[in-house]
Design a protein around this motif. Structure first.
Motif, PDB file in Angstrom:
ATOM      1  N   ASP A 160       0.800  -1.234   0.000  1.00 35.44           N
ATOM      2  CA  ASP A 160       0.000   0.000   0.000  1.00 35.44           C
ATOM      3  C   ASP A 160       0.826   1.275   0.000  1.00 35.44           C
ATOM      4  OD1 ASP A 160      -2.223  -1.420  -0.140  1.00 35.44           O
ATOM      5  OD2 ASP A 160      -2.800  -1.240   1.988  1.00 35.44           O
ATOM      6  N   GLY A 161       1.904   1.297   0.813  1.00 36.85           N
ATOM      7  CA  GLY A 161       2.658   2.536   0.980  1.00 36.85           C
ATOM      8  C   GLY A 161       3.413   2.979  -0.276  1.00 36.85           C
ATOM      9  N   ILE A 162       3.738   2.040  -1.125  1.00 41.25           N
ATOM     10  CA  ILE A 162       4.637   2.355  -2.246  1.00 41.25           C
ATOM     11  C   ILE A 162       3.964   3.243  -3.290  1.00 41.25           C
ATOM     12  CG2 ILE A 162       5.853   1.318  -4.216  1.00 41.25           C
ATOM     13  CD1 ILE A 162       6.779  -0.832  -2.484  1.00 41.25           C
ATOM     14  N   LEU A 164       1.599   3.508 -12.370  1.00 43.71           N
ATOM     15  CA  LEU A 164       0.700   4.200 -13.306  1.00 43.71           C
ATOM     16  C   LEU A 164      -0.404   3.268 -13.792  1.00 43.71           C
ATOM     17  CD1 LEU A 164       3.199   6.256 -15.517  1.00 43.71           C
ATOM     18  CD2 LEU A 164       1.626   7.128 -13.766  1.00 43.71           C
ATOM     19  N   GLN A 165      -0.023   2.030 -14.079  1.00 44.69           N
ATOM     20  CA  GLN A 165      -1.043   1.092 -14.570  1.00 44.69           C
ATOM     21  C   GLN A 165      -2.066   0.779 -13.482  1.00 44.69           C
ATOM     22  OE1 GLN A 165       1.751  -1.782 -16.056  1.00 44.69           O
ATOM     23  NE2 GLN A 165       1.513  -1.128 -18.176  1.00 44.69           N
ATOM     24  N   ARG A 166      -1.681   0.917 -12.231  1.00 45.46           N
ATOM     25  CA  ARG A 166      -2.633   0.635 -11.156  1.00 45.46           C
ATOM     26  C   ARG A 166      -3.515   1.829 -10.806  1.00 45.46           C
ATOM     27  NH1 ARG A 166      -1.439  -4.393  -8.972  1.00 45.46           N
ATOM     28  NH2 ARG A 166       0.534  -5.138  -9.816  1.00 45.46           N
ATOM     29  N   VAL A 167      -2.978   3.046 -10.937  1.00 46.52           N
ATOM     30  CA  VAL A 167      -3.785   4.200 -10.503  1.00 46.52           C
ATOM     31  C   VAL A 167      -4.599   4.822 -11.645  1.00 46.52           C
ATOM     32  CG1 VAL A 167      -2.210   4.786  -8.607  1.00 46.52           C
ATOM     33  CG2 VAL A 167      -1.957   5.944 -10.814  1.00 46.52           C
ATOM     34  N   SER A 168      -4.340   4.410 -12.875  1.00 42.89           N
ATOM     35  CA  SER A 168      -5.070   5.023 -13.988  1.00 42.89           C
ATOM     36  C   SER A 168      -6.508   4.510 -14.021  1.00 42.89           C
ATOM     37  CB  SER A 168      -4.393   4.690 -15.306  1.00 42.89           C
ATOM     38  OG  SER A 168      -3.098   5.225 -15.295  1.00 42.89           O
ATOM     39  N   ASP A 169      -7.419   5.393 -14.370  1.00 40.06           N
ATOM     40  CA  ASP A 169      -8.824   4.984 -14.486  1.00 40.06           C
ATOM     41  C   ASP A 169      -9.039   4.219 -15.780  1.00 40.06           C
ATOM     42  OD1 ASP A 169      -8.624   7.564 -12.791  1.00 40.06           O
ATOM     43  OD2 ASP A 169     -10.453   6.517 -12.170  1.00 40.06           O
TER      44      ASP A 169
END
Ligand code: UDP
Length: 412
Positions: free
Chosen positions: A201-203, A297-302
């Motif tokens: 989570d922290g990363i 980026l691939q995880r936070v992008s909508d």
């Protein structure tokens, strides 16, 4: 830590692991060398970084060599790359000399007494000319071969006919009049690499902070080299359309590969056209080579977009699907192998900017839809496009040589 096959058991299950060990049995101690022209940047290097240690772990003695080239060499091979994808090219003696010259140099300094030689992409293709052939040679072409320039293809055949097998990523790239053995092996990703592994989570917030990436608005991202075939200007146009309906940001992340000299010009053009949006921080351009950043980026992008005009396979699509994100992508090259429209992602004609924009708006405003597509996306990669499947395919191909030194199954 050196990668081992056992590390993948939890992700792919016992049956897959056991079947790989079975397939390696005929190859214990055999020497295999992979040759390409870059350690970093681009999909080929990405795969070799995992494939080589895993081959070693299952008992094959595998190595990796790099063909070094100067900027002229890479300038020419970039032109070849474009011409393989259909552009016109004027084949001159100077081009041919520079191309073969770098290969001859490599051959002067590098002994290849392996049991198998696997050559990746066009840069090292002529190497075979400079060795006394004593083993099967395999040309692994990662590029879209459906419509190559005739002149270049004729020239390539000069080398290619000496090879025992050509591997392509997809059935549309098989060449009907090439009288050597041809195989289809789609590429794959490593679910445990820095680019694809699950993150604590922290990363994620730490990395976003480090690269100055706000997540106060929905994010649309394309991760790709700044290359005309990846159509970054088209992505910008789609973004402008989306932006009229949803206040969001666009991230274009593209490291500059050493073998891709056109990148800087295209980057500058995108920068200029992004103009005011760039100054407002609504377009973010990143050129760092950083696997963790790509993962984040691939995880936070909508929504992840891959608006390629040509695409050999599209590892960035595989990576994004694996992160369980909704992906909108062009119906070209290897992408439709990975995305079944409406099920685990969405496909568009490369020039359908309106279609792209409409779907992105829909996904940004309908999180349930995005989540359900994303779940199917992840499972589709688990079944078809993880590195364990690729390793198994290579082992099977190499074992087939062991039964019969020169297999030939192409009717052409
Ligand atoms: N890549 C990266 N950083 C970037 C852009 C791309 O690490 O800024 C990686 C991407 O994650 C993927 C590979 O480069 O693993 C690109 O492979 P792909 O098949 O999508 O395209 P290619 O560059 O080989 O045409």
């Amino acid at each position: 830590m050196i990668k081992q096959l056992d590390d993948y058991r939890e992700i792919v299950g016992d049956n897959v692991i056991a079947s790989i060990h079975r397939r390696a049995a005929k190859l214990y101690g055999k020497h295999v060398v992979h040759i390409n022209s870059t350690y970093q940047g681009g999909g080929v290097a990405e795969m070799l970084q995992t494939l080589v240690p895993l081959m070693n772990d299952v008992g094959v003695d595998a190595g990796w060599r790099i063909l070094h080239g100067n900027p002229d060499f890479f300038g020419i091979t970039k032109k070849f790359h474009n011409a393989i994808q259909g552009e016109e090219i004027r084949m001159t003696d100077i081009k041919k000399e520079l191309y073969t010259g770098a290969n001859e140099n490599f051959a002067t300094y590098t002994h290849l007494d392996h049991d198998f030689v696997i050559v990746h992409d066009p840069q090292p293709l002529p190497l075979i000319q400079f060795y006394q052939k004593r083993q099967p040679w395999i040309w692994r072409c990662h590029i879209d071969l459906s419509n190559p320039s005739k002149e270049l293809w004729d020239y390539f055949k000069h080398f290619l006919l000496k090879y025992d097998t050509m591997i392509v990523s997809n059935k549309h790239y098989l060449r009907s009049k090439l009288p050597i053995n041809q195989r289809i092996i789609p590429p794959a990703i490593d679910p445990l690499s820095a680019k694809n592994k699950d993150l604590d989570d922290g990363i994620i917030p730490k990395t976003l902070d480090h690269f100055n990436i706000p997540i106060d608005k929905p994010i649309l991202t394309q991760i790709s080299r700044f290359d005309k075939w990846k159509d970054p200007l088209g992505v910008l146009d789609v973004f402008k359309k989306v932006k009229k309906e949803v206040d969001c940001r666009l991230i274009l992340c593209g490291s500059m590969a050493a073998d891709d000299p056109e990148g800087i010009d295209i980057y500058e053009e995108v920068k200029e056209q992004a103009g005011k949006l760039l100054n407002n921080g609504d377009v973010i351009l990143l050129t760092v080579e950083n696997n963790l950043l790509v993962n984040v980026l691939q995880r936070v992008s909508d929504v992840i977009i891959q608006k390629s005009i040509r695409e050999g396979f599209g590892l960035t699509v595989t990576e994004a699907l694996w992160k369980g994100r909704p992906v909108v992508a062009s119906n070209v090259g290897g992408i439709p192998l990975q995305i079944s429209n409406g099920k685990n992602g969405f496909l568009f004609n490369p020039d359908d900017n309106d279609g792209y924009a409409k779907k992105i708006i829909e996904l940004m405003t309908n999180p349930d839809m995005a989540k359900s597509v994303g779940h199917t996306a992840k499972e589709s990669v688990r079944s078809n496009f993880l590195i364990t499947r690729l390793l198994g395919d290579y082992l099977e191909l190499l074992s087939s040589f062991w039964k019969c030194p020169i297999p030939f199954n192409n009717d052409a």
